[in-house]
Motif scaffolding. Sequence first.
Motif, PDB file in Angstrom:
ATOM      1  N   THR A 531       0.990  -1.175  -0.103  1.00  0.00           N
ATOM      2  CA  THR A 531      -0.221  -0.174  -0.015  1.00  0.00           C
ATOM      3  C   THR A 531       0.986   1.215   0.034  1.00  0.00           C
ATOM      4  OG1 THR A 531      -0.172   0.029   2.508  1.00  0.00           O
ATOM      5  CG2 THR A 531      -1.821  -1.117   1.225  1.00  0.00           C
ATOM      6  N   GLY A 532       2.012   1.072   0.339  1.00  0.00           N
ATOM      7  CA  GLY A 532       3.033   2.288   0.471  1.00  0.00           C
ATOM      8  C   GLY A 532       2.903   3.245   1.696  1.00  0.00           C
ATOM      9  N   GLU A 533       1.956   2.877   2.425  1.00  0.00           N
ATOM     10  CA  GLU A 533       1.938   3.759   3.505  1.00  0.00           C
ATOM     11  C   GLU A 533       3.026   3.593   4.297  1.00  0.00           C
ATOM     12  OE1 GLU A 533      -1.234   3.362   6.598  1.00  0.00           O
ATOM     13  OE2 GLU A 533      -1.612   1.412   5.486  1.00  0.00           O
ATOM     14  N   PRO A 534       3.752   4.759   5.181  1.00  0.00           N
ATOM     15  CA  PRO A 534       4.874   4.586   5.849  1.00  0.00           C
ATOM     16  C   PRO A 534       4.461   3.760   6.910  1.00  0.00           C
ATOM     17  CG  PRO A 534       3.750   6.662   6.375  1.00  0.00           C
ATOM     18  CD  PRO A 534       3.137   6.073   5.164  1.00  0.00           C
ATOM     19  N   GLN A 535       5.471   2.656   7.348  1.00  0.00           N
ATOM     20  CA  GLN A 535       5.183   1.558   8.387  1.00  0.00           C
ATOM     21  C   GLN A 535       6.520   0.917   8.456  1.00  0.00           C
ATOM     22  OE1 GLN A 535       2.749  -1.937   6.504  1.00  0.00           O
ATOM     23  NE2 GLN A 535       3.017  -0.587   4.636  1.00  0.00           N
ATOM     24  N   LEU A 536       6.570   0.170   9.533  1.00  0.00           N
ATOM     25  CA  LEU A 536       7.667  -0.492  10.220  1.00  0.00           C
ATOM     26  C   LEU A 536       7.286  -2.128   9.799  1.00  0.00           C
ATOM     27  CD1 LEU A 536       7.554   0.792  13.529  1.00  0.00           C
ATOM     28  CD2 LEU A 536       9.303   0.817  12.413  1.00  0.00           C
ATOM     29  N   ILE A 537       8.412  -2.541   9.185  1.00  0.00           N
ATOM     30  CA  ILE A 537       8.336  -4.331   8.661  1.00  0.00           C
ATOM     31  C   ILE A 537       9.322  -5.020   9.575  1.00  0.00           C
ATOM     32  CG2 ILE A 537       8.503  -5.734   6.992  1.00  0.00           C
ATOM     33  CD1 ILE A 537       8.158  -2.963   5.089  1.00  0.00           C
ATOM     34  N   VAL A 538       8.680  -5.913  10.568  1.00  0.00           N
ATOM     35  CA  VAL A 538       9.822  -6.570  11.202  1.00  0.00           C
ATOM     36  C   VAL A 538       9.761  -7.948  10.832  1.00  0.00           C
ATOM     37  CG1 VAL A 538      10.060  -7.438  13.615  1.00  0.00           C
ATOM     38  CG2 VAL A 538       9.278  -5.219  13.246  1.00  0.00           C
ATOM     39  N   GLY A 539      10.961  -8.770  10.794  1.00  0.00           N
ATOM     40  CA  GLY A 539      11.143  -9.918  10.322  1.00  0.00           C
ATOM     41  C   GLY A 539      12.220 -10.716  10.338  1.00  0.00           C
ATOM     42  N   THR A 540      12.140 -11.977   9.993  1.00  0.00           N
ATOM     43  CA  THR A 540      13.435 -12.964  10.172  1.00  0.00           C
ATOM     44  C   THR A 540      13.790 -13.187   8.685  1.00  0.00           C
ATOM     45  OG1 THR A 540      11.823 -14.571   9.658  1.00  0.00           O
ATOM     46  CG2 THR A 540      12.284 -14.459  12.060  1.00  0.00           C
ATOM     47  N   GLN A 541      14.663 -14.046   8.469  1.00  0.00           N
ATOM     48  CA  GLN A 541      15.170 -14.414   7.070  1.00  0.00           C
ATOM     49  C   GLN A 541      14.122 -14.432   6.075  1.00  0.00           C
ATOM     50  OE1 GLN A 541      18.235 -16.443   7.735  1.00  0.00           O
ATOM     51  NE2 GLN A 541      17.824 -18.285   6.527  1.00  0.00           N
ATOM     52  N   MET A 542      13.020 -14.486   6.414  1.00  0.00           N
ATOM     53  CA  MET A 542      11.897 -14.308   5.323  1.00  0.00           C
ATOM     54  C   MET A 542      11.912 -12.963   4.437  1.00  0.00           C
ATOM     55  SD  MET A 542       8.157 -15.350   6.349  1.00  0.00           S
ATOM     56  CE  MET A 542       7.841 -17.149   6.181  1.00  0.00           C
ATOM     57  N   LEU A 543      12.447 -11.966   5.245  1.00  0.00           N
ATOM     58  CA  LEU A 543      12.555 -10.728   4.487  1.00  0.00           C
ATOM     59  C   LEU A 543      13.697 -10.560   3.573  1.00  0.00           C
ATOM     60  CD1 LEU A 543      12.356  -8.300   7.578  1.00  0.00           C
ATOM     61  CD2 LEU A 543      10.582  -8.683   6.099  1.00  0.00           C
ATOM     62  N   ALA A 544      14.481 -11.659   3.536  1.00  0.00           N
ATOM     63  CA  ALA A 544      15.831 -11.526   2.697  1.00  0.00           C
ATOM     64  C   ALA A 544      15.565 -12.085   1.263  1.00  0.00           C
ATOM     65  CB  ALA A 544      17.106 -12.599   3.513  1.00  0.00           C
ATOM     66  N   LYS A 545      14.420 -12.925   1.340  1.00  0.00           N
ATOM     67  CA  LYS A 545      14.369 -13.542  -0.109  1.00  0.00           C
ATOM     68  C   LYS A 545      13.594 -12.825  -1.080  1.00  0.00           C
ATOM     69  CE  LYS A 545      16.168 -16.981   2.095  1.00  0.00           C
ATOM     70  NZ  LYS A 545      15.703 -18.097   2.596  1.00  0.00           N
ATOM     71  N   GLY A 546      14.194 -12.253  -2.205  1.00  0.00           N
ATOM     72  CA  GLY A 546      13.528 -11.987  -3.390  1.00  0.00           C
ATOM     73  C   GLY A 546      12.236 -10.800  -3.339  1.00  0.00           C
ATOM     74  N   HIS A 547      11.896 -10.743  -2.040  1.00  0.00           N
ATOM     75  CA  HIS A 547      10.773  -9.533  -2.377  1.00  0.00           C
ATOM     76  C   HIS A 547      11.085  -8.094  -2.669  1.00  0.00           C
ATOM     77  CE1 HIS A 547       8.517 -12.502  -0.184  1.00  0.00           C
ATOM     78  NE2 HIS A 547       9.278 -12.425   0.970  1.00  0.00           N
ATOM     79  N   HIS A 548      10.222  -7.731  -3.358  1.00  0.00           N
ATOM     80  CA  HIS A 548      10.604  -6.276  -3.822  1.00  0.00           C
ATOM     81  C   HIS A 548       9.643  -5.230  -3.105  1.00  0.00           C
ATOM     82  CE1 HIS A 548      11.987  -3.472  -6.743  1.00  0.00           C
ATOM     83  NE2 HIS A 548      10.846  -3.185  -7.166  1.00  0.00           N
ATOM     84  N   PHE A 549      10.433  -4.416  -2.089  1.00  0.00           N
ATOM     85  CA  PHE A 549       9.765  -3.600  -1.263  1.00  0.00           C
ATOM     86  C   PHE A 549      10.088  -2.219  -1.770  1.00  0.00           C
ATOM     87  CE2 PHE A 549      10.354  -7.061   2.041  1.00  0.00           C
ATOM     88  CZ  PHE A 549       9.096  -7.568   1.597  1.00  0.00           C
ATOM     89  N   PRO A 550       9.398  -1.665  -2.622  1.00  0.00           N
ATOM     90  CA  PRO A 550       9.807  -0.232  -3.364  1.00  0.00           C
ATOM     91  C   PRO A 550      10.088   0.916  -2.297  1.00  0.00           C
ATOM     92  CG  PRO A 550       7.993  -0.971  -4.419  1.00  0.00           C
ATOM     93  CD  PRO A 550       8.105  -1.992  -3.204  1.00  0.00           C
ATOM     94  N   LEU A 551       9.228   0.821  -1.364  1.00  0.00           N
ATOM     95  CA  LEU A 551       9.246   1.999  -0.539  1.00  0.00           C
ATOM     96  C   LEU A 551      10.094   1.885   0.637  1.00  0.00           C
ATOM     97  CD1 LEU A 551       5.853   3.227  -1.257  1.00  0.00           C
ATOM     98  CD2 LEU A 551       7.672   4.540  -1.438  1.00  0.00           C
TER      99      LEU A 551
END
Length: 731
Positions: A531-551
């Motif tokens: 959605t692009g709203e300013p926010q915090l993303i907390v996570g493990t290893q799962m964050l490292a894989k291939g996702h595209h988080f443009p903001l």
Amino acid sequence: MSVIRVALPVPLRQSFDYLLPEPLQVRVGCRVRVGCRVRVPFGSRELIGVVWQLEPADAFATDALKPIVDVIDQEPVLSERLCQLLSFAADYYHHPLGEVLVAAMPALLREGKPLPAYRALVYQLTELGQQASESDFKRSARQLALWQQLQHGPQNESALLKHHQRTTINQLLQKALIQAVEQPFQPYTPQSDSTAGLKLTTDQALVVSRIVQAAGQFQPFLLEGITGSGKTEVYLQSISPLLAQGQQVLVLVPEIGLTPQTLARFANRFAVPVLSWHSGLTDTERLNCWQHAASGSAAIVIGTRSALFLRFRKLGLIIVDEEHDPSLKQQDGFRYHARDLAVKRAALETCPVVLGSATPSLESLHNSVQGRFQLLTLSSRATGQQLPKLELINLQQQTVRYGLAEQCIQRIRHTLEQGFQVMLFLNRRGYAPALSCQECGWLSDCHRCDASMTWHKQSRQLICHHCGAMRPVPKQCSHCGSTRLQPLGQGTEQLEEQLQPLFPNYPLVRLDRDSTRRKGSLDQALQQIATGEPQLIVGTQMLAKGHHFPLVTLVVIVDVDGALYSSDFRAPEQLAQLITQVSGRAGRAQHAGTVLLQTRYPEHSMLQDILHNGYDSFARLALEERQQTQLPPYLSLALFRTESLQDETGQQWLQQLVELARQLAPEIQLLGPIRAPLERKAGKYRWQLHCYAKQRRQLHQLLQQLISEAERWPLSRKLRWQLDVDPIDLA
Ligand code: ADP
Ligand code: ZN
Ligand code: ZN
């Protein structure tokens, strides 16, 4: 009567010969061939096996053999090349062939279910559906969309599922507006005018042309492309010409890399059928996917490691994305590495194979230095965007609140206020890795493992991440009765709980195995981030894989110190990969990114190297170090592991192995018996023996001799042992 050798799904390293009665051959109407399933007597049972060899030269005397009961297939279910791959894998990993076979056949085939004669489901409008009008779908836009699509004519199930949900299909089926008809599977229609892709950068264009030129030949490539360099675009444009020739493509991805986003990128680009293969499929879906691949009706299959064993009609290219990822190696049972077998498969299929990563494994880099793999590089981001700036935050010189340096907290606030997103990476799920008693020092140890149980506050449980044991969180110390129980250390649940009051005006998304357990929840979380709203993303290893988080413009790596001083020789490589991959999530769109890495050891040489020179330089230095210290990939490694109820049993068994190995092959270096890093797991004691060899062939010869001897030892019945060839995880 002739003799056939059959591979059976049993954990025995031996071959099984049977008689093939003449009438059976006549009944199936054709000659029985290698790769056909047969039903055979085995002890007091009947088993389903696969014909592996006709008239084996070394067969036993025929009068001792039993006849098979039945031949199931007229056509082999396993192709000749697939049989060769499986034979190779069984030899290389010293694993019983029958169990290797299990990995390669969908459950329904293993159970002896006759293969439905290559049939696919096609949906079409019923008469009622043809008479319906738009106003009949006022309540459901989804049903309307499906109905409209089917007005253009019958559609393949797999094509429909690209744009519609199964529930919508079921709803229209229930209303009798559509019906399912079976049609023979057919090779897909070649597609020459696929939607044009992005205009490639010069580097990308060069890489694509190299891959395309290799069509029809065996050629392994290592594609080393920094995060955001447009590797996926390269895959897509390398695939495109193959689809014009009706060839098939297999794309292997790590377990958590197979998101709906990944699938959509491939499915949206091409009009041909794209299928996915992963552990979430039902047995029927698996068989269906298997048949689509085997019949050639699937053009592209994107799957996790076991997709490697699918049968294809005409495989033209294999892509292994994130080739460094440990989840490509199976960690139990048949311990194969899908990347390594993908190279073997490409050789058998005579097609190119592309191993892609921003952080290639040292094994693959070594192969490229040796000239076995052709190295292709993408060294800048496709969008022209700078790589994020990495900064080390010295935790020893700062006030630290909730595991975060004051400086980090301020930078997080600043980023959110500017309207961007912040990602915090902490590779520990749960609330805290342990619960401890403040009075007597009691720790929430697992009764069955040498490890503490993790406190999961939300599910109100203590869970052992090693054996899965669970118990309710105690209110009092079980040792002294005190109620002063405190969390020890920090996990993602805790970080989430602490961040929320610090930044009450910003939503927080947590991404870890616990928060994404429910079906669809990962998708939901990714949508919220999108959605692009300013926010915090907390996570493990799962964050490292291939996702595209443009903001995301700021990434905070909360804690890596535990991994800096590990005894595992692969730890620095894995940490460098993780840091680089996580960092790669920052600043992927128009906005520059920053990565803050918190540590108590900012002077650590590996961190300094990554900071100043990047993964590329780190990896080359690490490779030199492996050569100096004589470790893989310069030596071949095989690891024996034992698990036993009695502590001494494993040690004794491995000691016997050591003595035998010293006689048989004194040139092979042995380390052990040593205790496994996790000494006791699920109530069993664990020991290891490491075998290092300069010559792979010598090692394999020794392993084979050791196994055939050891299988006869009475002691072998008192423990469980396994052999891991080219182990990734030394735990
Ligand atoms: P990687 O897989 O190497 O991390 P991606 O393929 O995800 O990189 O590409 C990163 C971003 O760059 C994506 O948003 C993609 O659309 C964009 N991109 C890739 N190639 C090009 C190109 N040639 N021109 C413009 N943008 C591109
Ligand atoms: Zn206590
Ligand atoms: Zn445990």
